[in-house]
Design an enzyme around this catalytic site. Structure first.
Site, PDB file in Angstrom:
ATOM      1  N   ARG A  81      59.594   5.749  -4.401  1.00 55.24           N
ATOM      2  CA  ARG A  81      58.544   6.568  -3.765  1.00 55.24           C
ATOM      3  C   ARG A  81      57.166   5.931  -3.961  1.00 55.24           C
ATOM      4  O   ARG A  81      56.328   5.962  -3.054  1.00 55.24           O
ATOM      5  CB  ARG A  81      58.589   8.002  -4.313  1.00 55.24           C
ATOM      6  CG  ARG A  81      57.756   8.970  -3.485  1.00 55.24           C
ATOM      7  CD  ARG A  81      57.968  10.406  -3.896  1.00 55.24           C
ATOM      8  NE  ARG A  81      57.590  10.646  -5.281  1.00 55.24           N
ATOM      9  CZ  ARG A  81      57.830  11.772  -5.945  1.00 55.24           C
ATOM     10  NH1 ARG A  81      58.465  12.770  -5.334  1.00 55.24           N
ATOM     11  NH2 ARG A  81      57.446  11.917  -7.187  1.00 55.24           N
ATOM     12  N   LYS A 183      52.475  10.071  -2.286  1.00 58.90           N
ATOM     13  CA  LYS A 183      51.790  10.633  -3.449  1.00 58.90           C
ATOM     14  C   LYS A 183      50.452   9.925  -3.641  1.00 58.90           C
ATOM     15  O   LYS A 183      50.230   9.192  -4.606  1.00 58.90           O
ATOM     16  CB  LYS A 183      52.703  10.511  -4.686  1.00 58.90           C
ATOM     17  CG  LYS A 183      52.529  11.660  -5.653  1.00 58.90           C
ATOM     18  CD  LYS A 183      53.714  11.765  -6.583  1.00 58.90           C
ATOM     19  CE  LYS A 183      53.395  12.543  -7.835  1.00 58.90           C
ATOM     20  NZ  LYS A 183      52.914  13.906  -7.641  1.00 58.90           N
ATOM     21  N   GLU A 219      54.499  23.342   1.156  1.00 57.33           N
ATOM     22  CA  GLU A 219      54.717  23.212  -0.287  1.00 57.33           C
ATOM     23  C   GLU A 219      53.474  23.723  -1.002  1.00 57.33           C
ATOM     24  O   GLU A 219      52.570  24.264  -0.380  1.00 57.33           O
ATOM     25  CB  GLU A 219      55.038  21.758  -0.648  1.00 57.33           C
ATOM     26  CG  GLU A 219      53.949  20.772  -0.316  1.00 57.33           C
ATOM     27  CD  GLU A 219      54.261  19.353  -0.817  1.00 57.33           C
ATOM     28  OE1 GLU A 219      54.984  19.198  -1.820  1.00 57.33           O
ATOM     29  OE2 GLU A 219      53.755  18.406  -0.195  1.00 57.33           O
TER      30      GLU A 219
HETATM   31  N1  PLP Z   1      54.991  18.109  -4.122  1.00 59.94           N
HETATM   32  C1  PLP Z   1      53.848  17.626  -4.615  1.00 59.94           C
HETATM   33  C2  PLP Z   1      52.627  17.763  -3.785  1.00 59.94           C
HETATM   34  C3  PLP Z   1      53.817  17.042  -5.889  1.00 59.94           C
HETATM   35  O1  PLP Z   1      52.676  16.584  -6.402  1.00 59.94           O
HETATM   36  C4  PLP Z   1      55.006  16.967  -6.633  1.00 59.94           C
HETATM   37  C5  PLP Z   1      55.015  16.321  -7.952  1.00 59.94           C
HETATM   38  O2  PLP Z   1      55.385  15.200  -8.118  1.00 59.94           O
HETATM   39  C6  PLP Z   1      56.181  17.477  -6.073  1.00 59.94           C
HETATM   40  C7  PLP Z   1      56.141  18.032  -4.828  1.00 59.94           C
HETATM   41  C8  PLP Z   1      57.465  17.409  -6.829  1.00 59.94           C
HETATM   42  O3  PLP Z   1      58.004  16.133  -6.796  1.00 59.94           O
HETATM   43  P1  PLP Z   1      58.964  15.620  -7.942  1.00 59.94           P
HETATM   44  O4  PLP Z   1      60.098  16.565  -8.004  1.00 59.94           O
HETATM   45  O5  PLP Z   1      59.393  14.281  -7.468  1.00 59.94           O
HETATM   46  O6  PLP Z   1      58.172  15.587  -9.186  1.00 59.94           O
HETATM   47  C1  COI Z   2      54.470  16.067 -11.011  1.00 59.99           C
HETATM   48  O1  COI Z   2      55.205  17.040 -11.041  1.00 59.99           O
HETATM   49  O2  COI Z   2      54.775  14.989 -11.550  1.00 59.99           O
HETATM   50  C2  COI Z   2      53.191  16.131 -10.323  1.00 59.99           C
HETATM   51  O3  COI Z   2      52.677  15.094 -10.001  1.00 59.99           O
HETATM   52  C3  COI Z   2      52.605  17.450 -10.052  1.00 59.99           C
HETATM   53  C4  COI Z   2      51.217  17.631 -10.509  1.00 59.99           C
HETATM   54  C5  COI Z   2      51.036  17.527 -11.988  1.00 59.99           C
HETATM   55  C6  COI Z   2      50.252  16.795  -9.739  1.00 59.99           C
END
Ligand code: PLP
Ligand code: COI
Length: 339
Positions: A81, A183, A219
């Site tokens: 990612r 991200k 989200e």
């Molecule tokens: N959506 C956003 C906007 C986020 O910042 C995050 C955090 O990483 C997620 C979703 C969840 O992603 P993940 O499960 O890969 O941490």
């Molecule tokens: C994560 O869950 O790793 C995120 O990046 C979410 C938040 C702390 C920005």
């Protein structure tokens, strides 16, 4: 000093640990990379990251298992990612095998900061990249840093597993053909006013709607949504402007393969919310945080699971996912990387 940390009472904050990883990209190549004790970064006042926000990041965790091992959860997906984010932001990709190796090095070098099993805390890793050389015309940098630091963390939302109340936001975090799917730091800059405003009004988070029509659920600022129907189907929004959460993609597998649930990834209308039995936010930081109520401009949408505890399906998903992450339940092939 790791010895002085009160593991069971940690919030989601930054604590400086011993070592972090740094690699620099210059003259078209990444250097060998190294661990350093220096947490400070020195750069030009005109660095691209400071002027034009050329930066992206990742988040993943290291866990202590019951038998004392240290493991990470699917770091290869964070590597890929970050590669997608970097490409979209015109940054060089940090090689994905080196990403996983750097994760290993950072966790191993800060092993004292991996919270004990059962404390409720984990070690959060923050890989990130940014353009560091001076740029004044709008164009990408040509020199970059890739870094990973780590910090022990507790629950993202105060109260841990207690259901939260969120609101439907009037602000957007992503544009229809923008950067919502990667991200990028700029997405989070976009969300700062919205989160401060939400907190000021007593809400834990914002529910963002699709930026084009404002009729579908997207989200929150830091997590994807999962919904459970009254007959036990997991429904999760499909959209090109949300971040592909690794936790959510993992939960879809857990739901289907471990719990025998039906899983649907599809556009979810705001108007459908009232029909769901349970709602949760999922992400690395959020794990699964139950949502008890969504407030849509004065109208309360209350999930039958209530405000006291997680709904039964959310609890099963939570127990199974965290069981896999902490080594209590056998993981699908390749999900767990032992440090
Ligand atoms: N959506 C956003 C906007 C986020 O910042 C995050 C955090 O990483 C997620 C979703 C969840 O992603 P993940 O499960 O890969 O941490
Ligand atoms: C994560 O869950 O790793 C995120 O990046 C979410 C938040 C702390 C920005």
């Amino acid at each position: 000093m790791a010895q002085n940390i009160d593991w069971s009472n940690l919030g989601f904050g930054y604590i400086k640990t011993d070592k972090r990883y740094v690699s620099t990209y210059k003259d078209g190549a990444w250097d060998a990379g190294t661990l350093t004790g220096d947490d400070m970064i020195s750069m030009s006042e005109c660095a691209c990251v400071l002027q034009y926000a050329q930066t992206c990041f990742e988040g993943l965790k290291a866990y202590r298992t019951e038998d004392g091992r240290i493991v990470c959860f699917r770091p290869d997906l964070n590597a890929s990612r970050l590669a997608d984010s970097a490409s979209y932001l015109e940054m060089p990709v940090f090689p994905q095998d080196r990403f996983v190796e750097a994760v290993r090095q950072v966790v191993a070098a800060n092993a004292d900061f991996v919270p004990p099993y059962g404390s409720g805390a984990t070690l959060y890793l923050r890989p990130f990249m940014f353009g560091i050389n001076p740029v004044i015309g709008v164009k990408p940098a040509s020199e970059f840093q890739f870094r990973i630091f780590c910090t022990p963390v507790g629950p993202y939302f105060k109260g841990g597993a207690k259901p939260i109340t969120i609101r439907v936001s009037d602000f957007d975090r992503a544009a229809p053909h923008g950067t919502g799917h990667i991200k990028a730091g700029l997405n989070y800059a976009m969300s700062l006013h919205a989160i401060v405003d939400a907190h000021n009004q007593g809400y834990a988070e914002n529910m963002y709607l699709d930026p084009a029509t404002r009729t579908y659920v997207e989200e929150t600022g830091g997590a994807n949504f999962i919904f459970i129907t009254k007959d036990g189907t997991l429904v999760t929004p499909k959209s090109s402007s949300i971040l592909p959460s690794i936790t959510r993609r993992s939960l879809m597998v857990v739901a289907e393969k471990y719990l025998g649930m039906k899983v649907e990834e599809r556009p979810v209308k705001l108007s459908e919310l009232k029909d769901f039995a349970e709602c949760g936010l999922c992400g690395t930081a959020a794990v699964i945080s139950p949502v008890g109520k969504v407030v849509d401009h004065g109208t309360d949408i209350c999930f039958p699971s209530g405000m006291e505890k997680m709904g039964p399906w959310t609890q099963k998903l939570y127990d199974t996912l965290t069981g896999i992450q902490m080594g209590r339940i056998e993981a699908p092939e390749g999900w767990i990387v032992e440090i």
